[in-house]
Design a protein around this motif. Sequence first.
Motif, PDB file in Angstrom:
ATOM      1  N   ILE A   1       5.905  -5.733   3.051  1.00 39.27           N
ATOM      2  CA  ILE A   1       7.287  -6.182   2.918  1.00 39.27           C
ATOM      3  C   ILE A   1       7.862  -6.190   4.328  1.00 39.27           C
ATOM      4  CG2 ILE A   1       9.552  -5.718   1.940  1.00 39.27           C
ATOM      5  CD1 ILE A   1       8.096  -4.171  -0.314  1.00 39.27           C
ATOM      6  N   ASN A   2       8.171  -7.370   4.842  1.00 42.24           N
ATOM      7  CA  ASN A   2       8.723  -7.473   6.187  1.00 42.24           C
ATOM      8  C   ASN A   2      10.217  -7.210   6.149  1.00 42.24           C
ATOM      9  OD1 ASN A   2       6.259  -8.230   7.481  1.00 42.24           O
ATOM     10  ND2 ASN A   2       6.495 -10.240   6.565  1.00 42.24           N
ATOM     11  N   LEU A   3      10.641  -6.190   6.885  1.00 38.10           N
ATOM     12  CA  LEU A   3      12.055  -5.845   6.950  1.00 38.10           C
ATOM     13  C   LEU A   3      12.783  -6.666   8.005  1.00 38.10           C
ATOM     14  CD1 LEU A   3      11.673  -1.977   6.672  1.00 38.10           C
ATOM     15  CD2 LEU A   3      12.106  -3.622   4.838  1.00 38.10           C
ATOM     16  N   GLU A   4      12.026  -7.173   8.977  1.00 40.63           N
ATOM     17  CA  GLU A   4      12.570  -7.997  10.053  1.00 40.63           C
ATOM     18  C   GLU A   4      11.578  -9.113  10.341  1.00 40.63           C
ATOM     19  OE1 GLU A   4      13.261  -5.530  13.447  1.00 40.63           O
ATOM     20  OE2 GLU A   4      14.541  -4.136  12.372  1.00 40.63           O
ATOM     21  N   ASP A   5      11.923 -10.019  11.248  1.00 33.30           N
ATOM     22  CA  ASP A   5      10.969 -11.035  11.680  1.00 33.30           C
ATOM     23  C   ASP A   5       9.725 -10.335  12.207  1.00 33.30           C
ATOM     24  OD1 ASP A   5      12.783 -12.988  11.036  1.00 33.30           O
ATOM     25  OD2 ASP A   5      13.470 -13.312  13.087  1.00 33.30           O
TER      26      ASP A   5
ATOM     27  N   THR B   1       4.405   4.149 -11.234  1.00 31.47           N
ATOM     28  CA  THR B   1       3.813   4.698 -12.453  1.00 31.47           C
ATOM     29  C   THR B   1       2.289   4.798 -12.368  1.00 31.47           C
ATOM     30  OG1 THR B   1       3.663   2.514 -13.479  1.00 31.47           O
ATOM     31  CG2 THR B   1       5.684   3.777 -13.864  1.00 31.47           C
ATOM     32  N   TRP B   2       1.703   4.385 -11.258  1.00 29.30           N
ATOM     33  CA  TRP B   2       0.252   4.425 -11.110  1.00 29.30           C
ATOM     34  C   TRP B   2      -0.228   5.856 -10.898  1.00 29.30           C
ATOM     35  CZ3 TRP B   2      -0.975  -0.063  -7.181  1.00 29.30           C
ATOM     36  CH2 TRP B   2      -0.585  -1.280  -7.754  1.00 29.30           C
ATOM     37  N   LYS B   3      -1.441   6.158 -11.371  1.00 27.68           N
ATOM     38  CA  LYS B   3      -2.035   7.479 -11.135  1.00 27.68           C
ATOM     39  C   LYS B   3      -2.344   7.676  -9.657  1.00 27.68           C
ATOM     40  CE  LYS B   3      -4.027   8.104 -15.689  1.00 27.68           C
ATOM     41  NZ  LYS B   3      -5.253   8.303 -16.469  1.00 27.68           N
ATOM     42  N   LYS B   4      -2.926   6.645  -9.030  1.00 25.82           N
ATOM     43  CA  LYS B   4      -3.193   6.695  -7.590  1.00 25.82           C
ATOM     44  C   LYS B   4      -2.009   6.074  -6.878  1.00 25.82           C
ATOM     45  CE  LYS B   4      -8.193   6.623  -7.588  1.00 25.82           C
ATOM     46  NZ  LYS B   4      -9.389   5.983  -7.035  1.00 25.82           N
ATOM     47  N   LYS B   5      -1.299   6.874  -6.130  1.00 28.94           N
ATOM     48  CA  LYS B   5      -0.101   6.399  -5.441  1.00 28.94           C
ATOM     49  C   LYS B   5      -0.480   5.660  -4.156  1.00 28.94           C
ATOM     50  CE  LYS B   5       2.554   8.389  -8.418  1.00 28.94           C
ATOM     51  NZ  LYS B   5       2.990   7.617  -9.527  1.00 28.94           N
ATOM     52  N   PRO B   6       0.215   4.584  -3.842  1.00 26.75           N
ATOM     53  CA  PRO B   6      -0.064   3.864  -2.600  1.00 26.75           C
ATOM     54  C   PRO B   6       0.460   4.624  -1.389  1.00 26.75           C
ATOM     55  CG  PRO B   6       1.800   2.880  -3.717  1.00 26.75           C
ATOM     56  CD  PRO B   6       1.266   3.950  -4.632  1.00 26.75           C
ATOM     57  N   VAL B   7      -0.158   4.356  -0.261  1.00 28.80           N
ATOM     58  CA  VAL B   7       0.331   4.898   1.004  1.00 28.80           C
ATOM     59  C   VAL B   7       1.470   3.990   1.462  1.00 28.80           C
ATOM     60  CG1 VAL B   7      -0.259   5.356   3.408  1.00 28.80           C
ATOM     61  CG2 VAL B   7      -1.932   5.802   1.608  1.00 28.80           C
ATOM     62  N   VAL B   8       2.586   4.577   1.832  1.00 28.59           N
ATOM     63  CA  VAL B   8       3.749   3.808   2.265  1.00 28.59           C
ATOM     64  C   VAL B   8       4.050   4.167   3.708  1.00 28.59           C
ATOM     65  CG1 VAL B   8       6.204   3.379   1.875  1.00 28.59           C
ATOM     66  CG2 VAL B   8       4.690   3.785  -0.073  1.00 28.59           C
ATOM     67  N   CYS B   9       4.284   3.164   4.534  1.00 24.06           N
ATOM     68  CA  CYS B   9       4.641   3.432   5.931  1.00 24.06           C
ATOM     69  C   CYS B   9       5.550   2.315   6.430  1.00 24.06           C
ATOM     70  CB  CYS B   9       3.394   3.548   6.796  1.00 24.06           C
ATOM     71  SG  CYS B   9       2.490   2.020   6.976  1.00 24.06           S
ATOM     72  N   VAL B  10       6.215   2.583   7.519  1.00 23.80           N
ATOM     73  CA  VAL B  10       7.062   1.590   8.175  1.00 23.80           C
ATOM     74  C   VAL B  10       6.572   1.448   9.605  1.00 23.80           C
ATOM     75  CG1 VAL B  10       9.392   1.033   8.960  1.00 23.80           C
ATOM     76  CG2 VAL B  10       9.060   2.149   6.739  1.00 23.80           C
ATOM     77  N   CYS B  11       6.214   0.237   9.990  1.00 25.52           N
ATOM     78  CA  CYS B  11       5.818  -0.038  11.378  1.00 25.52           C
ATOM     79  C   CYS B  11       7.052  -0.504  12.128  1.00 25.52           C
ATOM     80  CB  CYS B  11       4.748  -1.121  11.426  1.00 25.52           C
ATOM     81  SG  CYS B  11       3.139  -0.576  10.904  1.00 25.52           S
ATOM     82  N   LYS B  12       7.328   0.161  13.199  1.00 26.63           N
ATOM     83  CA  LYS B  12       8.476  -0.213  14.031  1.00 26.63           C
ATOM     84  C   LYS B  12       8.027  -1.173  15.131  1.00 26.63           C
ATOM     85  CE  LYS B  12      10.724   4.131  13.021  1.00 26.63           C
ATOM     86  NZ  LYS B  12      11.153   5.421  13.502  1.00 26.63           N
ATOM     87  N   ALA B  13       8.967  -1.730  15.855  1.00 24.62           N
ATOM     88  CA  ALA B  13       8.672  -2.694  16.916  1.00 24.62           C
ATOM     89  C   ALA B  13       7.623  -2.128  17.871  1.00 24.62           C
ATOM     90  CB  ALA B  13       9.944  -3.039  17.678  1.00 24.62           C
ATOM     91  N   GLY B  14       6.583  -2.912  18.119  1.00 26.24           N
ATOM     92  CA  GLY B  14       5.528  -2.508  19.048  1.00 26.24           C
ATOM     93  C   GLY B  14       4.409  -1.705  18.409  1.00 26.24           C
ATOM     94  N   GLU B  15       4.546  -1.315  17.145  1.00 25.90           N
ATOM     95  CA  GLU B  15       3.503  -0.541  16.476  1.00 25.90           C
ATOM     96  C   GLU B  15       2.560  -1.477  15.716  1.00 25.90           C
ATOM     97  OE1 GLU B  15       5.795   3.650  15.648  1.00 25.90           O
ATOM     98  OE2 GLU B  15       5.803   2.162  14.042  1.00 25.90           O
ATOM     99  N   VAL B  16       1.357  -0.950  15.461  1.00 27.28           N
ATOM    100  CA  VAL B  16       0.318  -1.722  14.781  1.00 27.28           C
ATOM    101  C   VAL B  16      -0.269  -0.859  13.680  1.00 27.28           C
ATOM    102  CG1 VAL B  16      -1.945  -2.814  15.068  1.00 27.28           C
ATOM    103  CG2 VAL B  16      -0.257  -2.989  16.884  1.00 27.28           C
TER     104      VAL B  16
END
Length: 65
Positions: A36-40, A9-24
Amino acid sequence: MNLYESTKTWKKKPVVCVCKAGEVIFMPNGWWHLVINLEDSIAITQNFVSRRNLLNVLDFLYCLQ
């Protein structure tokens, strides 16, 4: 998880991304973020206060009161 839902509901929307194994992902100084950690996972952080940014850090901490 409740905070993430409220961002829809915010006017400024957050950037959402998913980092996969080995990514930074790099978060620049001063960017608010939520993880939000989806895995260890491992997180490395460097919150450094120097003479150069001390006043900015104090202003930030004062605003949290």
